[in-house]
Design a protein around this motif. Structure first.
Motif, PDB file in Angstrom:
ATOM      1  N   UNK A 191     -10.787 -24.412   8.790  1.00 17.64           N
ATOM      2  CA  UNK A 191      -9.451 -24.505   9.385  1.00 17.64           C
ATOM      3  C   UNK A 191      -8.795 -25.824   9.009  1.00 17.64           C
ATOM      4  N   UNK A 192      -9.553 -26.905   9.043  1.00 17.96           N
ATOM      5  CA  UNK A 192      -9.008 -28.216   8.709  1.00 17.96           C
ATOM      6  C   UNK A 192      -8.607 -28.287   7.245  1.00 17.96           C
ATOM      7  N   UNK A 193      -9.458 -27.790   6.341  1.00 16.18           N
ATOM      8  CA  UNK A 193      -9.172 -27.871   4.915  1.00 16.18           C
ATOM      9  C   UNK A 193      -7.987 -26.977   4.541  1.00 16.18           C
ATOM     10  N   UNK A 194      -7.925 -25.773   5.089  1.00 14.67           N
ATOM     11  CA  UNK A 194      -6.828 -24.860   4.756  1.00 14.67           C
ATOM     12  C   UNK A 194      -5.492 -25.407   5.265  1.00 14.67           C
ATOM     13  N   UNK A 195      -5.491 -25.992   6.447  1.00 14.61           N
ATOM     14  CA  UNK A 195      -4.250 -26.555   6.973  1.00 14.61           C
ATOM     15  C   UNK A 195      -3.790 -27.737   6.132  1.00 14.61           C
ATOM     16  N   UNK A 196      -4.715 -28.573   5.692  1.00 10.54           N
ATOM     17  CA  UNK A 196      -4.363 -29.703   4.837  1.00 10.54           C
ATOM     18  C   UNK A 196      -3.775 -29.230   3.517  1.00 10.54           C
ATOM     19  N   UNK A 197      -4.337 -28.181   2.940  1.00 16.09           N
ATOM     20  CA  UNK A 197      -3.810 -27.655   1.680  1.00 16.09           C
ATOM     21  C   UNK A 197      -2.416 -27.077   1.865  1.00 16.09           C
ATOM     22  N   UNK A 198      -2.192 -26.370   2.961  1.00 19.15           N
ATOM     23  CA  UNK A 198      -0.858 -25.822   3.220  1.00 19.15           C
ATOM     24  C   UNK A 198       0.160 -26.930   3.461  1.00 19.15           C
ATOM     25  N   UNK A 199      -0.272 -28.007   4.123  1.00 15.13           N
ATOM     26  CA  UNK A 199       0.641 -29.118   4.361  1.00 15.13           C
ATOM     27  C   UNK A 199       1.028 -29.797   3.047  1.00 15.13           C
ATOM     28  N   UNK A 200       0.072 -30.000   2.148  1.00 18.20           N
ATOM     29  CA  UNK A 200       0.382 -30.604   0.859  1.00 18.20           C
ATOM     30  C   UNK A 200       1.307 -29.716   0.050  1.00 18.20           C
ATOM     31  N   UNK A 201       1.095 -28.418   0.120  1.00 14.58           N
ATOM     32  CA  UNK A 201       1.973 -27.490  -0.592  1.00 14.58           C
ATOM     33  C   UNK A 201       3.386 -27.502  -0.013  1.00 14.58           C
ATOM     34  N   UNK A 202       3.503 -27.550   1.324  1.00 16.50           N
ATOM     35  CA  UNK A 202       4.819 -27.552   1.955  1.00 16.50           C
ATOM     36  C   UNK A 202       5.597 -28.813   1.585  1.00 16.50           C
ATOM     37  N   UNK A 203       4.937 -29.978   1.604  1.00 18.27           N
ATOM     38  CA  UNK A 203       5.627 -31.231   1.285  1.00 18.27           C
ATOM     39  C   UNK A 203       5.936 -31.337  -0.198  1.00 18.27           C
ATOM     40  N   UNK A 204       5.017 -30.861  -1.034  1.00 26.45           N
ATOM     41  CA  UNK A 204       5.207 -31.008  -2.469  1.00 26.45           C
ATOM     42  C   UNK A 204       6.217 -30.047  -3.055  1.00 26.45           C
ATOM     43  N   UNK A 205       6.259 -28.803  -2.551  1.00 24.53           N
ATOM     44  CA  UNK A 205       7.137 -27.788  -3.119  1.00 24.53           C
ATOM     45  C   UNK A 205       8.348 -27.483  -2.247  1.00 24.53           C
ATOM     46  N   UNK A 206       8.449 -28.105  -1.076  1.00 30.67           N
ATOM     47  CA  UNK A 206       9.605 -27.874  -0.219  1.00 30.67           C
ATOM     48  C   UNK A 206       9.630 -26.511   0.442  1.00 30.67           C
ATOM     49  N   UNK A 207       8.467 -25.900   0.642  1.00 31.25           N
ATOM     50  CA  UNK A 207       8.375 -24.586   1.277  1.00 31.25           C
ATOM     51  C   UNK A 207       8.176 -24.775   2.780  1.00 31.25           C
ATOM     52  N   UNK A 208       8.960 -24.081   3.571  1.00 34.63           N
ATOM     53  CA  UNK A 208       8.791 -24.111   5.025  1.00 34.63           C
ATOM     54  C   UNK A 208       7.665 -23.151   5.406  1.00 34.63           C
ATOM     55  N   UNK A 209       6.651 -23.654   6.088  1.00 33.41           N
ATOM     56  CA  UNK A 209       5.454 -22.869   6.387  1.00 33.41           C
ATOM     57  C   UNK A 209       5.328 -22.694   7.898  1.00 33.41           C
ATOM     58  N   UNK A 210       5.190 -21.443   8.323  1.00 31.47           N
ATOM     59  CA  UNK A 210       4.855 -21.110   9.706  1.00 31.47           C
ATOM     60  C   UNK A 210       3.419 -20.593   9.722  1.00 31.47           C
TER      61      UNK A 210
END
Length: 455
Positions: A191-210
């Motif tokens: 859970x921790x690793x997947x959330x960190x990866x999604x956060x990096x993707x959201x900040x890097x690519x400008x995607x809004x993630x729910x």
């Protein structure tokens, strides 16, 4: 070669080289868990994580963006809780009990989002056919809504890089897994690793993630507590599964206030917004019944009227019971002590129960006076006037103190048709035509001013 492991605390995220019963950082007991050591660069390439180019720092004076890029979600109550809409490139965590309506809420906002954005809905709990059936029931149809049933994090990130959606919805974070980790899906490390990866993707690519997250028995997001520190916004979807009303509140919001709430009603065609929660919370209120009083609390910038019910009876055992639902237990005990010492009512030998109708949690002192009036009403078996509202903070000497935003609260009381309002004495009390303000100095005056013999 044996894989290295690390131990870290699920409450504060502190890492330690060996296991301990007590976390040396936060002092919590039995929160140290084991996980594989942090993944290196070669293993990260194997896991399917898209490689990001090396980013350079920039002077803050050269950065642009005087305000957040917000966009509406299509639900006014959700926009209110988010602080005016969703922020581009943010990561929002939506938590709640199973069956409360988290997936329904996320799928419903796709109808509005797809008018201007490309949305990718990834589900690890439902098949694509099941998602189609649920979308038909909720009347969500759009060519800009893409659905995928997948749990592999690497494949999801690769698909996001190819499709370039504006909004990504993940249901749920506990079903995702990174194949570079040996632990199963839903574990703390996954859970921790997947959330960190999604956060990096959201900040890097400008995607809004729910991201949808389940809650544990204690009502917190399942997984490490550090998970809530990683995301930009944490929303809790609360309510009783046996009732139709749901409350959405923000526990954390980097782009807005955390004391706003949104109210929804669960219907057969999905969630419907409740724009006037006060009328909903007061519906079905009994008339001329002892032990009930209405107060007005502030949920963010919105005044909300809530009903406080109390039941005081003779204790059947030697140790009287004290129970509160939706009201702080320690504060309720304090008010009972003040009611006996300063109000002259012998409630120490009585069982006392305090309940807030509608699933609200009243945590501000403005509800003290209504709680005291409801407790005294039940003890004396005298009803409070049906058209009266009580607002005020109670001190340990029994005195009443003013509360903030009193004029806004009284305006809401008057708008809903109440005729009398019990408030603390103040030199500059506002005047409202059609509403009688009853100023009182202490709880003794308040009890004598509003309680009348029943019948």
């Amino acid at each position: 070669m044996k894989q290295k492991t690390m131990f870290y605390c699920t409450e504060c995220g502190n890492e330690t080289p060996k296991w301990a019963g007590k976390c040396p950082a936060c002092g919590a007991w039995n929160t140290i868990v084991e996980q594989p050591a942090r993944i290196g660069g070669k293993e990260q390439r194997k896991s399917g994580h898209p490689l990001q180019p090396l980013r350079r720092p920039h002077p803050v004076t050269e950065l642009q963006g005087s305000e957040e890029l917000r966009f509406p979600t299509g639900m006014g109550e959700l926009d209110r809780v988010l602080g005016g809409g969703a922020v581009q490139g943010s990561l929002v965590l939506v938590g709640g009990a199973p069956g409360i309506g988290k997936s329904t809420l996320m799928l419903q906002i796709c109808s509005k989002l797809c008018e201007t954005s490309k949305v990718l809905y990834v589900s690890g709990e439902e098949s694509e056919h099941q998602l189609k059936l649920r979308a038909q029931r909720l009347k969500v149809e759009s060519d800009c809504l893409y659905v995928l049933s997948e749990t592999n994090l690497g494949e999801i990130l690769e698909l996001v890089a190819e499709e370039k959606p504006d909004v990504l919805i993940v249901d749920s974070i506990q079903t995702l897994y990174n194949d570079a980790l040996e632990s199963p899906a839903g574990s703390v490390s996954q859970v921790k690793d997947c959330t960190m990866s999604l956060m990096q993707m959201a900040k890097g690519q400008g995607v809004t993630v729910f991201v949808i997250g389940h809650v544990n028995k204690e009502g917190a997001i399942a997984g490490p507590k550090v998970l809530e520190h990683m995301v930009d916004c944490v929303l809790y979807f609360e309510g009783d599964q046996h009732t139709t009303y749901r409350i959405l509140r923000a526990a954390k919001n980097r782009f807005g206030a955390t004391n706003e709430i949104g109210v929804f009603e669960m219907r057969d065609v999905g969630l419907a917004e409740v724009e006037n929660p006060s009328e909903m919370l007061l519906s079905g209120r009994p008339e001329d019944a002892p032990g009930t009083c209405v107060t007005c609390v502030m949920e963010g910038v919105r005044p909300v009227l809530a009903e406080i019910q109390a039941l005081v009876g003779t204790a059947s055992a030697g140790n009287p019971r004290r129970t509160s639902n939706g009201f702080d237990y320690n504060r309720a005990s304090m008010l009972l002590a003040v009611l006996e010492k300063r109000g002259g009512l012998k409630v120490s030998a009585c069982d006392a129960y305090l309940n807030i109708i509608g699933g609200l949690w009243l945590d501000e002192p403005a509800a003290d006076l209504a709680a005291v009036v409801a407790l005294a009403s039940s003890y004396l078996d005298r009803s409070v006037p049906h058209d009266l509202v009580a607002i005020g903070e109670v001190g340990l000497t029994g005195e009443l103190r003013m509360v903030s935003q009193l004029e806004q609260r009284i305006s809401e009381v008057r708008r809903l048709g109440f005729k009398r309002c019990l408030v603390p004495v103040h030199r500059t009390l506002p005047e409202f035509p059609g509403l009688q303000l009853i100023p009182v100095r202490n709880i003794g005056e308040a009890i004598r001013a509003v309680l009348r013999p029943s019948g």
